[in-house]
Write a protein that holds these residues in place. Structure first.
Motif, PDB file in Angstrom:
ATOM      1  N   GLY A 102     -13.241  -3.261  37.483  1.00 36.91           N
ATOM      2  CA  GLY A 102     -13.449  -3.427  38.921  1.00 36.91           C
ATOM      3  C   GLY A 102     -13.135  -2.116  39.626  1.00 36.91           C
ATOM      4  N   SER A 103     -13.395  -2.064  40.921  1.00 32.99           N
ATOM      5  CA  SER A 103     -13.186  -0.802  41.661  1.00 32.99           C
ATOM      6  C   SER A 103     -11.704  -0.518  41.862  1.00 32.99           C
ATOM      7  CB  SER A 103     -13.795  -0.876  43.057  1.00 32.99           C
ATOM      8  OG  SER A 103     -15.050  -1.436  43.014  1.00 32.99           O
ATOM      9  N   THR A 104     -10.889  -1.559  42.007  1.00 32.74           N
ATOM     10  CA  THR A 104      -9.500  -1.351  42.421  1.00 32.74           C
ATOM     11  C   THR A 104      -8.699  -0.446  41.478  1.00 32.74           C
ATOM     12  OG1 THR A 104      -9.649  -3.559  43.380  1.00 32.74           O
ATOM     13  CG2 THR A 104      -7.471  -2.533  43.337  1.00 32.74           C
TER      14      THR A 104
ATOM     15  N   ASN B  63     -20.012  -8.627  42.282  1.00 31.11           N
ATOM     16  CA  ASN B  63     -20.150  -7.613  41.237  1.00 31.11           C
ATOM     17  C   ASN B  63     -21.578  -7.065  41.119  1.00 31.11           C
ATOM     18  OD1 ASN B  63     -17.494  -8.062  40.820  1.00 31.11           O
ATOM     19  ND2 ASN B  63     -17.643  -8.848  38.754  1.00 31.11           N
TER      20      ASN B  63
ATOM     21  N   ARG C  87     -23.068  -5.269  43.032  1.00 31.21           N
ATOM     22  CA  ARG C  87     -23.166  -3.894  43.534  1.00 31.21           C
ATOM     23  C   ARG C  87     -23.222  -2.887  42.381  1.00 31.21           C
ATOM     24  NH1 ARG C  87     -17.767  -5.308  43.893  1.00 31.21           N
ATOM     25  NH2 ARG C  87     -16.215  -3.653  43.516  1.00 31.21           N
TER      26      ARG C  87
ATOM     27  N   GLY D  72      -6.487  -6.895  38.802  1.00 31.39           N
ATOM     28  CA  GLY D  72      -7.055  -6.892  40.152  1.00 31.39           C
ATOM     29  C   GLY D  72      -7.133  -8.355  40.564  1.00 31.39           C
ATOM     30  N   ILE D  73      -7.730  -8.596  41.718  1.00 33.25           N
ATOM     31  CA  ILE D  73      -7.909  -9.990  42.156  1.00 33.25           C
ATOM     32  C   ILE D  73      -9.293 -10.133  42.772  1.00 33.25           C
ATOM     33  CG2 ILE D  73      -6.820  -9.544  44.413  1.00 33.25           C
ATOM     34  CD1 ILE D  73      -5.657 -12.405  44.288  1.00 33.25           C
TER      35      ILE D  73
ATOM     36  N   LYS E   8      -9.862  -8.181  50.588  1.00 35.55           N
ATOM     37  CA  LYS E   8      -8.893  -8.919  49.752  1.00 35.55           C
ATOM     38  C   LYS E   8      -7.729  -9.474  50.575  1.00 35.55           C
ATOM     39  CE  LYS E   8     -11.157  -7.960  46.004  1.00 35.55           C
ATOM     40  NZ  LYS E   8     -10.793  -6.973  45.031  1.00 35.55           N
TER      41      LYS E   8
ATOM     42  N   ASP F  41     -11.303  -8.642  29.989  1.00 35.24           N
ATOM     43  CA  ASP F  41     -12.542  -9.410  29.945  1.00 35.24           C
ATOM     44  C   ASP F  41     -13.751  -8.533  29.626  1.00 35.24           C
ATOM     45  OD1 ASP F  41     -12.504  -8.029  32.347  1.00 35.24           O
ATOM     46  OD2 ASP F  41     -12.286  -9.804  33.584  1.00 35.24           O
TER      47      ASP F  41
ATOM     48  N   HIS G 133      -9.656 -15.047  41.713  1.00 31.81           N
ATOM     49  CA  HIS G 133      -9.731 -14.974  40.251  1.00 31.81           C
ATOM     50  C   HIS G 133      -8.934 -13.797  39.705  1.00 31.81           C
ATOM     51  CE1 HIS G 133     -13.723 -12.564  40.485  1.00 31.81           C
ATOM     52  NE2 HIS G 133     -12.884 -11.776  39.834  1.00 31.81           N
TER      53      HIS G 133
ATOM     54  N   GLY H 163      -8.633 -11.600  35.937  1.00 31.10           N
ATOM     55  CA  GLY H 163      -9.539 -11.470  34.803  1.00 31.10           C
ATOM     56  C   GLY H 163     -10.842 -12.046  35.313  1.00 31.10           C
ATOM     57  N   PHE H 164     -11.458 -12.950  34.552  1.00 34.12           N
ATOM     58  CA  PHE H 164     -12.611 -13.684  35.075  1.00 34.12           C
ATOM     59  C   PHE H 164     -12.280 -15.170  35.154  1.00 34.12           C
ATOM     60  CE2 PHE H 164     -16.107 -10.420  34.224  1.00 34.12           C
ATOM     61  CZ  PHE H 164     -16.484 -10.343  35.554  1.00 34.12           C
TER      62      PHE H 164
HETATM   63  C1  GLP Z   1     -14.074  -8.417  38.315  1.00 37.18           C
HETATM   64  C2  GLP Z   1     -13.063  -8.290  37.180  1.00 37.18           C
HETATM   65  C3  GLP Z   1     -11.663  -8.573  37.667  1.00 37.18           C
HETATM   66  C4  GLP Z   1     -11.388  -7.788  38.931  1.00 37.18           C
HETATM   67  C5  GLP Z   1     -12.340  -8.229  40.001  1.00 37.18           C
HETATM   68  C6  GLP Z   1     -12.130  -7.544  41.335  1.00 37.18           C
HETATM   69  O1  GLP Z   1     -14.472  -9.713  38.539  1.00 37.18           O
HETATM   70  N1  GLP Z   1     -13.354  -9.145  36.083  1.00 37.18           N
HETATM   71  O2  GLP Z   1     -10.737  -8.253  36.650  1.00 37.18           O
HETATM   72  O3  GLP Z   1     -10.074  -7.974  39.341  1.00 37.18           O
HETATM   73  O4  GLP Z   1     -13.645  -7.911  39.540  1.00 37.18           O
HETATM   74  O5  GLP Z   1     -12.818  -6.335  41.337  1.00 37.18           O
HETATM   75  P1  GLP Z   1     -12.702  -5.204  42.413  1.00 37.18           P
HETATM   76  O6  GLP Z   1     -11.458  -4.477  42.097  1.00 37.18           O
HETATM   77  O7  GLP Z   1     -13.919  -4.359  42.196  1.00 37.18           O
HETATM   78  O8  GLP Z   1     -12.689  -5.851  43.734  1.00 37.18           O
END
Ligand code: GLP
Length: 241
Positions: A37-39, A165, A167, A132-133, A202, A67, A138, A140-141
């Motif tokens: 993820g981006s975070t 996702n 994007r 991340g969240i 978030k 994941d 969620h 992970g997934f």
């Molecule tokens: C995906 C990943 C997660 C991640 C989430 C948030 O779904 N499987 O592990 O926490 O994206 O991503 P982002 O950090 O890009 O908002």
């Protein structure tokens, strides 16, 4: 849960980075759980910068990703294998055979889930898991409704997650409908957890986590039952607290 609020994303990445580096220095054979993820990309930049400047070594570290999408080859630029190589592994001295990610192209996916779970246990479990969240809570997934006693499993991705996702993909149609993810119980087995939360998108999820109940329809709330969680959140993410 301990909350560390920072003024911006850069500081969040720096502070989480410093904490991870200090743990690696204390334990050079750390089992590190990683997220995509981006975070966490800013945090990975910090680890790379430190590796180049101060030579912190990852030669004895094992990493375990949360994941992977199902049906996307490791070489596909949207796979989490590709993501991890591009954002971290290529830039540090970790031997690639010490980086572990579920195989979303395995012939027998159920067997792959059990293998991954067992493999982590055989390595002594995860010392520090980065998370991340998702906007829907969620981790992970593990989408809302995932049982808290779940182990590594196959999940149908929520439409909102696929949209969020998309994007990274050319179109929404290209986003896989399923993934392999460590379960909530697998994540909770980690000795320590860092949850990174950034950005206004978030803020609602963080407020629900901090102020809401522990419920399976908000997966991150399971973390409230873990004794060693640190949340790193930037100003935009803490706006609703
Ligand atoms: C995906 C990943 C997660 C991640 C989430 C948030 O779904 N499987 O592990 O926490 O994206 O991503 P982002 O950090 O890009 O908002």
């Amino acid at each position: 849960m301990k909350l560390i609020s920072t003024s911006n994303y850069e500081k969040l990445s720096q502070q989480a980075g410093e904490e991870i580096i200090s743990r690696i220095k204390r334990n050079p054979t750390l089992n590190l759980g990683l997220a995509t993820g981006s975070t966490p990309t800013g945090l990975y930049q910090e680890l790379i910068k430190d590796h180049k400047q101060h030579k912190t070594s990852y030669k004895e570290i094992n990493t375990f990703n949360l994941d992977e999408y199902i049906g996307i080859s490791k070489k596909d630029r949207n796979s989490y294998h590709y993501f991890m190589c591009e954002h971290l592994f290529e830039h540090i001295d970790i031997p690639l055979d010490q980086t572990h990610i579920p195989d979303g192209t395995a012939k027998d996916l159920d067997e792959e889930c059990s293998r991954y779970e067992q493999f982590i246990n055989e390595h002594g479990g995860i010392d520090l898991q980065i998370l991340g969240i998702g906007q829907n809570g969620h981790i992970g997934f593990n989408e809302p409704g995932t049982p808290f006693d779940s182990r590594t499993h196959i999940i149908d991705l929520a439409e909102s997650t696929r949209k969020a996702n998309s994007r990274f993909f050319e179109s929404l149609d290209d986003v896989p409908k399923q993934a392999i993810t460590m379960g909530i119980a697998s994540i909770m087995d980690s000795k320590e957890i860092f949850l990174l939360v950034s950005g206004a998108s978030k803020a609602k999820a963080l407020a629900t986590l901090m102020n809401g109940d522990v419920r399976e329809d908000f997966p991150a709330s399971a973390l409230k039952n873990h004794g060693n969680v640190t949340i790193f959140a930037d100003k935009d993410a803490t706006a609703l607290l």
